[in-house]
Scaffold this motif. Structure first.
Motif, PDB file in Angstrom:
ATOM      1  N   GLY A  10      11.968   8.138  -7.733  1.00 57.33           N
ATOM      2  CA  GLY A  10      10.989   7.250  -7.062  1.00 57.33           C
ATOM      3  C   GLY A  10       9.664   7.812  -7.577  1.00 57.33           C
ATOM      4  O   GLY A  10       9.368   8.679  -8.353  1.00 57.33           O
ATOM      5  N   CYS A  36       1.281   4.847  -6.956  1.00 60.26           N
ATOM      6  CA  CYS A  36       1.772   3.405  -7.274  1.00 60.26           C
ATOM      7  C   CYS A  36       0.836   2.707  -8.016  1.00 60.26           C
ATOM      8  O   CYS A  36       1.087   1.749  -8.851  1.00 60.26           O
ATOM      9  N   PHE A  55      12.902   3.632  -6.886  1.00 62.59           N
ATOM     10  CA  PHE A  55      11.587   2.751  -7.032  1.00 62.59           C
ATOM     11  C   PHE A  55      11.980   1.584  -7.368  1.00 62.59           C
ATOM     12  O   PHE A  55      12.954   1.170  -8.252  1.00 62.59           O
TER      13      PHE A  55
END
Length: 511
Positions: free
Chosen positions: A435, A441, A497
């Motif tokens: 992830g 992000c 993810f």
């Protein structure tokens, strides 16, 4: 006796000494070419020229001169017509005015003056070349001009205009009487006098107009030249600039008519400068990214050469092969990035089904997934959108490649593509890897950025390509949690993810 067609020695000598017609023609062409060269050089020094057109300065001056000349010719024609009109024209009006002035200037007692003596000559004056007059009192010609005939200009002595033939010449006569004093004034001019006066007036007008036109042309030429000096200065500024100097051109001193053109040129310079700066950054980043893989390849090659056993050599060659594959992938991504930057203004959008394209891309990763013992699942339905098939292929390859690399050995990758009720197409690519932290992000879509904990071999270009292509297609990117890892996974429990790309609905084509 000489033969027919033969030339005598004298004739041959004359022909040899005289230049031939071809020599005359060559000399004339040489002089003409020299004059043309001087003319072009003069215009280059004084004019602002545009490719494919005449000098702007010369064109404006010539148009203004033609306009003034045409207006002057119209005015001259109107004046000539006004002068030559019978009874009401300016020439005839002048006869009436002269007659009134002569009658008003005559004193009392003219009847006591002697009659005109035919034998007595009077010296003519300049005014006699333009007209003649007679003053009659009690039937006698008592006052007259030197050029006046002996007989009455109008024997009828009737007031007004009349035409007469006197001594073979045509006369235009105006008669004015004063019954109270018994005076009659007759003023007339021959046709020859009228033509001479009209010609003199026209010649004077032509000379004055020529002088005015010359002054007007010189003033116009000078004013236009002064107005175009900022353009010439701008041209000299451009010629003296270095090749890569893309700073905007100054527009303060430019005429208002040229500012939009220079402003548009400055906008183009800014776009070119942005493109050049982008290319410089790209080359710098690419050189930085390629330096490490190339150094690693060189190291593995040296280790293979220095290996003393077959096992050591094979291990070094395997590492060398992996490095070559990573370098090839990096080069491919750099080329994709360069193609996107070069074709940013030429995106070819066409209707397509994204699910069909996903199937083709996943097939390219089947071998790699089998080597890593990974499972790639696909859930897709009809998903029509408007897009560029080449760019969408790059987007899908980079998303799936990123998921395959982060899922690791024995990992899982899930790809789904669905169309929502409003026509929005949603693409999801998820894995069960380690992830990405929430604070990373947004940054993972920056060029050459690698999130902490990323597997080796990543270049930080793939997701930046995804973001660029999504922006080109008007799509939105969302990040979230991916697939859940199994409890026995050595990386521990958790979720991987997921990247979600939402494409806008394709426009409905009317039937």
């Amino acid at each position: 006796m000489s033969a027919l067609g033969g030339d005598t020695p004298a004739t041959r000598d004359a022909d040899a000494s005289a230049p031939s017609a071809s020599e005359h023609e060559e000399s004339r062409r040489a002089r003409w070419c020299e004059l043309e060269a001087r003319h072009r050089a003069w215009h280059e020094r004084h004019d602002v020229r545009f490719d494919g057109g005449r000098s702007l300065r010369w064109t404006l001056t010539w148009v203004l001169l033609k306009t003034v000349l045409l207006a002057w010719f119209v005015w001259l024609a109107c004046q000539v017509w006004q002068l030559s009109r019978e009874h009401s024209g300016m020439l005839d009006n002048s006869l009436r005015e002269i007659a009134e002035q002569v009658l008003a200037s005559m004193p009392e007692g003219l009847e006591r003056l002697p009659s005109r003596d035919p034998k007595r000559a009077v010296a003519p004056v300049a005014a006699d070349q333009k007209m003649s007059f007679q003053v009659w009192a009690q039937g006698r010609n008592v006052v007259y001009s030197a050029s006046a005939p002996l007989q009455p200009l109008n024997p009828a002595f009737k007031d007004g205009f009349a035409r007469r033939m006197i001594d073979g010449e045509r006369w235009q006569v105006y008669t004015l009487s004063d019954p109270r004093r018994g005076l009659i004034v007759q003023v007339g001019r021959t046709k020859r006098m009228a033509i001479q006066e009209l010609q003199g007036w026209i010649v004077g007008s032509l000379l004055a107009a020529a002088l005015i036109l010359v002054l007007f042309g010189l003033a116009t030429w000078k004013v236009i030249g002064m107005s175009l000096r900022p353009i010439t200065a701008l041209r000299d500024t451009l010629k003296g600039r270095p090749p890569l100097d893309l700073t905007p051109l100054p527009t303060q001193a430019l005429p208002a008519e040229f500012r939009p053109l220079v402003d548009a040129f400055n906008d183009q310079l800014e776009r070119v400068d942005a493109a050049v700066q982008h290319e410089r950054r790209f080359i710098s980043d690419a050189a930085h990214e390629l330096r490490t893989p190339l150094a690693v390849l060189s190291t593995h090659a040296e280790l293979a050469l220095r290996a003393t056993t077959l096992e050591e050599k094979n291990a070094a060659l395997l590492r060398l092969n992996a490095g070559v594959q990573r370098s090839a992938r990096l080069s491919e991504q750099l080329l994709d990035l360069a193609r996107l930057d070069a074709g940013a203004e030429t995106v070819r959008l066409a209707p397509l089904d994204l699910s069909d394209l996903i199937v083709l891309v996943i097939r390219d990763f089947e071998t790699l997934a089998r080597e890593r013992r990974q499972r790639i699942s696909l859930r897709a339905g009809p998903a029509r959108l408007l897009g560029d098939v080449d760019q969408l292929g790059i987007l899908l390859r980079n998303l799936i490649d990123n998921a395959v690399r982060h899922a690791g050995a024995d990992g899982q990758v899930a790809v789904s593509c669905t169309a929502e009720v409003d026509g929005t197409v949603v693409l999801r690519v998820a894995d069960n890897g380690i992830g990405v932290a929430p604070e990373d992000c947004e940054r993972i879509f920056d060029r050459f950025y690698r999130a902490p904990g990323s597997p080796e071999g990543g270049s930080g270009i793939g997701l930046s390509l995804v973001a660029r292509i999504a922006q080109t297609h008007g799509a939105k990117i969302e990040c979230g949690l991916g697939l859940e890892r199994a409890a026995e996974d050595p990386r521990g429990p958790g979720r991987g993810f997921e990247v979600c790309v939402r494409f806008p609905a394709a426009p409905v084509v009317g039937t």
